[in-house]
Design an enzyme around this catalytic site. Structure first.
Site, PDB file in Angstrom:
ATOM      1  CG  PHE A  83      31.363 -45.872  25.056  1.00  0.00           C
ATOM      2  CD1 PHE A  83      30.009 -45.628  25.136  1.00  0.00           C
ATOM      3  CD2 PHE A  83      32.121 -45.134  24.152  1.00  0.00           C
ATOM      4  CE1 PHE A  83      29.406 -44.675  24.333  1.00  0.00           C
ATOM      5  CE2 PHE A  83      31.528 -44.181  23.333  1.00  0.00           C
ATOM      6  CZ  PHE A  83      30.169 -43.950  23.432  1.00  0.00           C
ATOM      7  CG  LEU A  86      33.201 -55.809  33.621  1.00  0.00           C
ATOM      8  CD1 LEU A  86      33.543 -56.636  34.864  1.00  0.00           C
ATOM      9  CD2 LEU A  86      33.475 -56.613  32.361  1.00  0.00           C
ATOM     10  CG  ASN A 102      36.566 -53.932  34.323  1.00  0.00           C
ATOM     11  OD1 ASN A 102      36.066 -52.978  33.724  1.00  0.00           O
ATOM     12  ND2 ASN A 102      37.446 -54.738  33.765  1.00  0.00           N
ATOM     13  CB  SER A 127      22.975 -46.482  33.436  1.00  0.00           C
ATOM     14  OG  SER A 127      21.787 -47.231  33.523  1.00  0.00           O
ATOM     15  CE1 TYR A 152      26.389 -51.227  33.829  1.00  0.00           C
ATOM     16  CE2 TYR A 152      24.116 -50.940  34.531  1.00  0.00           C
ATOM     17  CZ  TYR A 152      25.145 -50.638  33.673  1.00  0.00           C
ATOM     18  OH  TYR A 152      24.932 -49.742  32.663  1.00  0.00           O
ATOM     19  CE  LYS A 156      27.748 -47.813  33.617  1.00  0.00           C
ATOM     20  NZ  LYS A 156      28.917 -47.552  32.749  1.00  0.00           N
ATOM     21  CG  ASN A 202      19.997 -55.946  27.729  1.00  0.00           C
ATOM     22  OD1 ASN A 202      21.199 -56.100  27.579  1.00  0.00           O
ATOM     23  ND2 ASN A 202      19.482 -55.363  28.779  1.00  0.00           N
ATOM     24  CG  LEU A 203      12.436 -56.992  25.074  1.00  0.00           C
ATOM     25  CD1 LEU A 203      11.838 -58.339  25.419  1.00  0.00           C
ATOM     26  CD2 LEU A 203      11.435 -55.859  25.344  1.00  0.00           C
ATOM     27  CG  PHE A 221      11.453 -61.568  32.502  1.00  0.00           C
ATOM     28  CD1 PHE A 221      11.360 -62.954  32.516  1.00  0.00           C
ATOM     29  CD2 PHE A 221      12.630 -61.001  32.015  1.00  0.00           C
ATOM     30  CE1 PHE A 221      12.404 -63.759  32.059  1.00  0.00           C
ATOM     31  CE2 PHE A 221      13.683 -61.784  31.565  1.00  0.00           C
ATOM     32  CZ  PHE A 221      13.570 -63.164  31.570  1.00  0.00           C
ATOM     33  NE  ARG A 234      12.826 -51.341  32.219  1.00  0.00           N
ATOM     34  CZ  ARG A 234      11.863 -51.687  33.088  1.00  0.00           C
ATOM     35  NH1 ARG A 234      10.682 -51.109  33.020  1.00  0.00           N
ATOM     36  NH2 ARG A 234      12.091 -52.591  34.002  1.00  0.00           N
TER      37      ARG A 234
HETATM   38  N1  UDP Z   1      12.400 -58.561  29.345  1.00  0.00           N
HETATM   39  C1  UDP Z   1      11.607 -59.673  29.087  1.00  0.00           C
HETATM   40  N2  UDP Z   1      12.213 -60.810  28.626  1.00  0.00           N
HETATM   41  C2  UDP Z   1      13.543 -60.895  28.376  1.00  0.00           C
HETATM   42  C3  UDP Z   1      14.351 -59.747  28.623  1.00  0.00           C
HETATM   43  C4  UDP Z   1      13.740 -58.593  29.118  1.00  0.00           C
HETATM   44  O1  UDP Z   1      10.391 -59.655  29.290  1.00  0.00           O
HETATM   45  O2  UDP Z   1      14.030 -61.960  27.962  1.00  0.00           O
HETATM   46  C5  UDP Z   1      11.757 -57.322  29.825  1.00  0.00           C
HETATM   47  C6  UDP Z   1      12.314 -56.836  31.161  1.00  0.00           C
HETATM   48  O3  UDP Z   1      11.634 -57.454  32.219  1.00  0.00           O
HETATM   49  C7  UDP Z   1      12.065 -55.326  31.059  1.00  0.00           C
HETATM   50  C8  UDP Z   1      12.187 -55.040  29.569  1.00  0.00           C
HETATM   51  O4  UDP Z   1      12.021 -56.299  28.913  1.00  0.00           O
HETATM   52  O5  UDP Z   1      10.745 -55.041  31.447  1.00  0.00           O
HETATM   53  C9  UDP Z   1      13.538 -54.469  29.193  1.00  0.00           C
HETATM   54  O6  UDP Z   1      14.538 -55.302  29.743  1.00  0.00           O
HETATM   55  P1  UDP Z   1      16.076 -55.093  29.431  1.00  0.00           P
HETATM   56  O7  UDP Z   1      16.829 -56.170  30.157  1.00  0.00           O
HETATM   57  O8  UDP Z   1      16.275 -55.007  27.960  1.00  0.00           O
HETATM   58  O9  UDP Z   1      16.396 -53.666  30.028  1.00  0.00           O
HETATM   59  P2  UDP Z   1      16.238 -53.111  31.545  1.00  0.00           P
HETATM   60  O10 UDP Z   1      14.804 -53.141  31.912  1.00  0.00           O
HETATM   61  O11 UDP Z   1      17.039 -54.016  32.401  1.00  0.00           O
HETATM   62  O12 UDP Z   1      16.757 -51.737  31.464  1.00  0.00           O
END
Ligand code: UDP
Length: 342
Positions: A83, A86, A102, A127, A152, A156, A202-203, A221, A234
């Site tokens: 696991f 970074l 790394n 991923s 990143y 992977k 992350n969300l 976003f 997602r």
């Molecule tokens: N997201 C959001 N606000 C935040 C963080 C994430 O709206 O503060 C949205 C992001 O645009 C995506 C979803 O949540 O559509 C999941 O984002 P995350 O960064 O958790 O995972 P990723 O999409 O990068 O795999």
């Protein structure tokens, strides 16, 4: 099923720690190696309390070839679950060389030590980001060519190629590449969970910190995606399901001859940002105020896994619902508003 002695790199981290608990529950002997660059040592005590065992921990960075070699020279491992690495997408754009050095060097160092000392099973944290920007949804493991839109993600992709090449010519090495979708949630005890340092990228951890009062509002976003409610979708997967997927994958490669296995670990459906917010408000009973702002660069509208290969071969599926993911995240967040103590 035979009991294995398993080295878990990054075993103090978010997914690693949950997998350690599952491995011990399945009867395996676990040894952790972690640099603690992005994890608190206090997680280890929590893991020992949860598992009722002493967990040997080696605190060093696997990019240190000498220490890695010495570890494998003094201890015998049947398998490695790797696991360590970074993982912040945005940061990887700012300091790409750190990410390449790394993530690649730690893998090279591990692989060399594994080959020298006859450790033949490797499970790697890949991923869904390796599917790139144009793969058809749902994502299927056979899709090529792999690509990614951040340094990143490219680490992977590169490591998947390295592992495929090395296992392809090696008599004994068998590897599993596990492509994670969006891991969230926490152990139902609320004693271990995700502990991002600084502002969460992350969300789910961001939402949890808003609900607990650590942050004022969520920024969503993008509200103009071609999805049902306009926000991005997602495939969220409970970290407990993900951890179970690692144990299943490890046991599968130990008992089958296939050299290289790739499995999607996802639930197979999309959940929108606003659906996550609503589920979290319901689970926590707390308001999660938000503003819809512009899209985040590099984000895709919607994707999820086709998990049928893991279902068929491993007998594994992601069982926990978005409500359970939120409830378990909330239990961890409420009990540990500032994450692990120092
Ligand atoms: N997201 C959001 N606000 C935040 C963080 C994430 O709206 O503060 C949205 C992001 O645009 C995506 C979803 O949540 O559509 C999941 O984002 P995350 O960064 O958790 O995972 P990723 O999409 O990068 O795999």
């Amino acid at each position: 099923m035979s009991v294995m002695r398993v080295l878990v790199s990054g075993g103090a981290g978010y997914i690693g720690s949950h997998t350690v608990v599952r491995l011990v529950a399945a009867g395996h002997d676990v040894v952790i190696v972690d640099s603690f660059a992005n994890a608190k040592p206090t997680v280890v005590g929590r893991l020992e309390a949860l598992t009722g065992t002493d967990l040997p921990v080696h605190a060093f960075d696997l990019t240190d070839k000498d220490k890695t070699e010495r570890l494998f020279a003094t201890e015998k491992f049947d398998a490695v679950i790797h696991f360590a690495g970074l993982k912040a997408v945005g940061e990887s754009v700012q300091i790409p060389l750190d990410y390449y050095v790394n993530n690649l060097e730690s893998t090279f160092s591990l692989l060399r030590a594994m080959r020298r000392h006859g450790c033949d099973l490797l499970v790697f944290s890949s991923s869904a980001t390796v599917y790139g920007e144009v793969a058809p949804v749902p994502y299927q493991e056979d899709y090529e060519p792999l690509s990614a839109s951040s340094p990143y993600g490219r680490t992977k992709v590169m490591i998947e190629h390295v592992l495929r090449d090395v296992a392809g010519i090696d008599e004994r090495l068998k590897v599993a590449m596990l492509r994670y979708f969006n891991p969230v949630g926490a152990h139902p005890s609320g004693t271990i969970g995700e502990d991002p340092q600084g502002i969460p990228n992350n969300l789910m951890p961001f939402v949890a910190q808003v609900a607990v009062g650590r942050r004022e509002r969520l920024q969503v976003f993008g509200g103009d995606y071609p999805t049902a409610d306009g926000t991005a979708e997602r495939d969220y997967i409970h970290v407990e399901d993900l951890a179970a997927g690692h144990v299943a994958a490890l046991q599968w490669i130990a008992s089958h001859d296939r050299k290289v296995s790739t499995w999607n670990l996802g639930g197979g459906r999309g959940t929108s940002v606003l659906q996550v917010v609503a589920a979290f408000e319901k689970a926590s009973g707390m308001p999660v105020p938000y503003d819809i702002v512009g899209r985040r660069e590099g984000d895709l509208a919607a994707y999820w896994a086709d998990p049928s290969r893991a279902n068929a071969e491993l007998g594994w599926r992601a069982e926990r619902t978005i409500d359970e993911m939120c409830a378990d995240t909330w239990r961890w967040q409420r009990a540990n508003p500032d994450g692990y103590p120092d």
